[in-house]
Design a protein around this motif. Structure first.
Motif, mmCIF file in Angstrom:
data_model
loop_
_atom_site.group_PDB
_atom_site.id
_atom_site.type_symbol
_atom_site.label_atom_id
_atom_site.label_comp_id
_atom_site.label_asym_id
_atom_site.label_seq_id
_atom_site.Cartn_x
_atom_site.Cartn_y
_atom_site.Cartn_z
ATOM 1 N N ARG A 79 -1.333 -3.523 5.941
ATOM 2 C CA ARG A 79 -1.964 -2.262 6.346
ATOM 3 C C ARG A 79 -0.924 -1.166 6.560
ATOM 4 O O ARG A 79 -1.219 0.020 6.407
ATOM 5 C CB ARG A 79 -2.770 -2.468 7.630
ATOM 6 N N VAL A 80 0.277 -1.556 6.947
ATOM 7 C CA VAL A 80 1.345 -0.603 7.242
ATOM 8 C C VAL A 80 2.244 -0.392 6.020
ATOM 9 O O VAL A 80 2.594 0.735 5.674
ATOM 10 C CB VAL A 80 2.200 -1.096 8.431
ATOM 11 N N CYS A 81 2.586 -1.479 5.365
ATOM 12 C CA CYS A 81 3.615 -1.447 4.328
ATOM 13 C C CYS A 81 3.071 -1.431 2.915
ATOM 14 O O CYS A 81 3.839 -1.144 1.976
ATOM 15 C CB CYS A 81 4.526 -2.667 4.468
ATOM 16 N N GLY A 82 1.784 -1.752 2.719
ATOM 17 C CA GLY A 82 1.307 -1.941 1.356
ATOM 18 C C GLY A 82 2.094 -3.075 0.726
ATOM 19 O O GLY A 82 2.318 -4.109 1.351
ATOM 20 N N ASP A 83 2.539 -2.861 -0.519
ATOM 21 C CA ASP A 83 3.392 -3.865 -1.149
ATOM 22 C C ASP A 83 4.837 -3.387 -1.207
ATOM 23 O O ASP A 83 5.628 -3.844 -2.024
ATOM 24 C CB ASP A 83 2.884 -4.200 -2.557
ATOM 25 N N GLY A 84 5.197 -2.460 -0.305
ATOM 26 C CA GLY A 84 6.545 -1.912 -0.279
ATOM 27 C C GLY A 84 7.545 -2.868 0.352
ATOM 28 O O GLY A 84 7.202 -3.965 0.798
ATOM 29 N N PRO A 85 8.816 -2.449 0.405
ATOM 30 C CA PRO A 85 9.885 -3.311 0.939
ATOM 31 C C PRO A 85 9.610 -3.812 2.353
ATOM 32 O O PRO A 85 10.029 -4.921 2.707
ATOM 33 C CB PRO A 85 11.108 -2.389 0.907
#
Length: 477
Positions: A250-256
């Motif tokens: 929910r916070v990062c998506g699929d990011g680092p």
């Protein structure tokens, strides 16, 4: 009996601390506030500047977030005077969120009384309310983003050489903050310390191997806080109770940030104010932070949610921070702060030389010493700020920010009383390390705050038609 300046007669007339912030405002009100402030700044300024940057010198802009309460008003004025007292080279801006139009007008007018040059600035932003409710500390990312993207004048003349230093309003500068990290330093015989060519300590931290020369694009720094890396295990059975059901997606998506490990989170992102960030990173970081806080708070509805949001936002931008200890002291019981330097000072020097309006010699920075924003300022080793969010008793005296009268900066109210002899005796005879640290804070905060109160009276009261004001040492906290 009240004592005046004597010249003339008056004419008639826990380890981490967090900000208290505003809870309500609208975008329309913010535009009114900005227009009022802009009108104030269009008046001609006194042709006198407290600093002049050399050609190509890094621009350092100190900024902090508040609401419009009297409680944070006096703290805001104190930030300015502490920065001025140590010769901080650059503007100081208060971001005030959720102010009513009349409140904004009064602040803008008072700021120009305090500093007609416009180096001390106020920026008015909407309150940072969260979706489905409010979390008062969310004005930190919302105010920062609003300031970076709408401020007039802009935060930097040349953003390519700009540095944002984000502090809290209850932090008092003991020495200037610059962009320097490892520049001109070498390892000390003591582990976790870097010293200059004269052997004077300048940087403290757990892991200083490979530290960058300076804050730059892609290189940020911050004071290490006791946040740890627990969020790096979020959503896993091994996570702590508060993080076991936390959905990082929910916070990062699929990011680092979604792949940040506990170790990486603890070593590169467990930071808090002062944050030191390059201007080119500041806007994307503030934007990512603003987006992260609602989803962090929805799943972690506790204090420090905005600090965890900052950590995750920085991780999602792959912006690791040099985690240093020397930027702050706060909790006299804590580790991981700049206390190593304080603990190494002989007890007789902890308060030695302290007096009315004069801090101890061992930590006194001489603002006339030459330095630039690209190097470590000279002078004695000392933490950059005192974060006075605890209670500090020593020698029958004490200081606690919640007990400070809200008229701490006024023409009518007195100034803080300080007994240097009792504080010094308390430091020398202290039975514990904590007691010595409390004396250190007291002997730095009270004289500096008293000096700030006196400077305020002499700056502001004559502009209000007064020829005398109250300088009696009658205030306590």
């Amino acid at each position: 009996m009240r004592r005046t300046s004597g010249r003339n007669r008056r004419r008639p007339r826990l380890q981490s601390c967090v900000l208290c912030c505003a809870l309500s405002a609208t975008g329309l009100l913010a535009l009114v506030h900005l227009a009022a402030l802009r009108a104030m700044h269009e008046k001609p300024a006194v042709p006198e500047a407290p600093y002049v940057l050399a050609a190509g010198e890094t621009e350092v802009h100190v900024v902090f977030s508040t609401d419009c309460s009297p409680y944070q008003h006096w703290q805001s004025i104190n930030v300015w005077y502490s920065a001025r007292a140590v010769g901080q080279r650059g503007p100081v801006t208060r971001i005030a969120s959720g102010c009513a139009a009349e409140e904004a007008r009064k602040v803008a007018a008072e700021w120009l009384e305090i500093d007609p040059t416009g180096t001390f600035r106020a920026h008015f932003a909407p309150a940072g309310a969260l979706r489905g409710g409010t979390y008062k500390y969310s004005n930190k990312p919302s105010g920062l983003y609003h300031w970076l993207t709408t401020a007039r004048p802009p935060p930097f003349v040349d953003p390519s050489r700009g540095i944002v230093v984000l502090i809290d309003p209850d932090q008092m500068l003991l020495r200037p903050i610059t962009a320097a990290l490892g520049a001109g330093l070498r390892p000390s015989p003591r582990k976790g310390e870097l010293v200059d060519a004269d052997g004077v300590p300048r940087v403290l931290g757990h892991n200083l191997d490979g530290i960058a020369e300076r804050v730059a694009p892609g290189v940020a720094a911050g004071q290490e806080y006791g946040l740890g890396g627990a969020w790096g295990d979020a959503g896993k059975p091994t996570a702590g109770k508060s993080w076991r059901s936390f959905d990082r997606g929910r916070v990062c998506g699929d990011g680092p940030c979604s792949r940040t490990t506990v170790r990486e989170a603890a070593q590169s992102y467990a930071v808090g104010p002062p944050y030191v960030i390059h201007a080119r990173d500041a806007v994307p970081l503030a934007k990512a932070w603003l987006r992260a806080v609602p989803d962090v708070h929805a799943q972690y509805p506790y204090l420090l949610a905005e600090m965890y949001g900052y950590s995750m936002a920085a991780a999602n931008l792959s912006l690791p921070h040099a985690q240093v200890h020397h930027l702050m002291v706060s909790n006299a019981q804590a580790g991981g702060e700049g206390w190593d330097w304080v603990d190494s000072v002989p007890r007789e020097q902890i308060c030695g030389g302290a007096a009315d309006s004069t801090p101890p010699l061992a930590t006194r920075f001489d603002p006339s010493l030459p330095f630039s924003n690209d190097i470590h300022p000279p002078g004695p080793a000392a933490p950059a700020v005192v974060h006075f969010c605890q209670r500090y008793p020593a020698g029958g005296q004490k200081f606690g920010k919640h007990s400070v009268p809200h008229n701490a900066f006024s023409c009518d109210g007195g100034v803080f009383a300080f007994d240097a002899g009792k504080a010094a005796a308390a430091a020398i005879g202290a039975g514990s390390r904590e007691a010595v640290r409390n004396a250190y804070v007291l002997c730095n905060v009270l004289p500096r705050l008293q000096a700030a109160q006196l400077a305020y009276k002499r700056d502001v009261c004559p502009k209000r038609g007064l020829t005398t004001w109250n300088e009696a040492r009658t205030m306590h906290a």
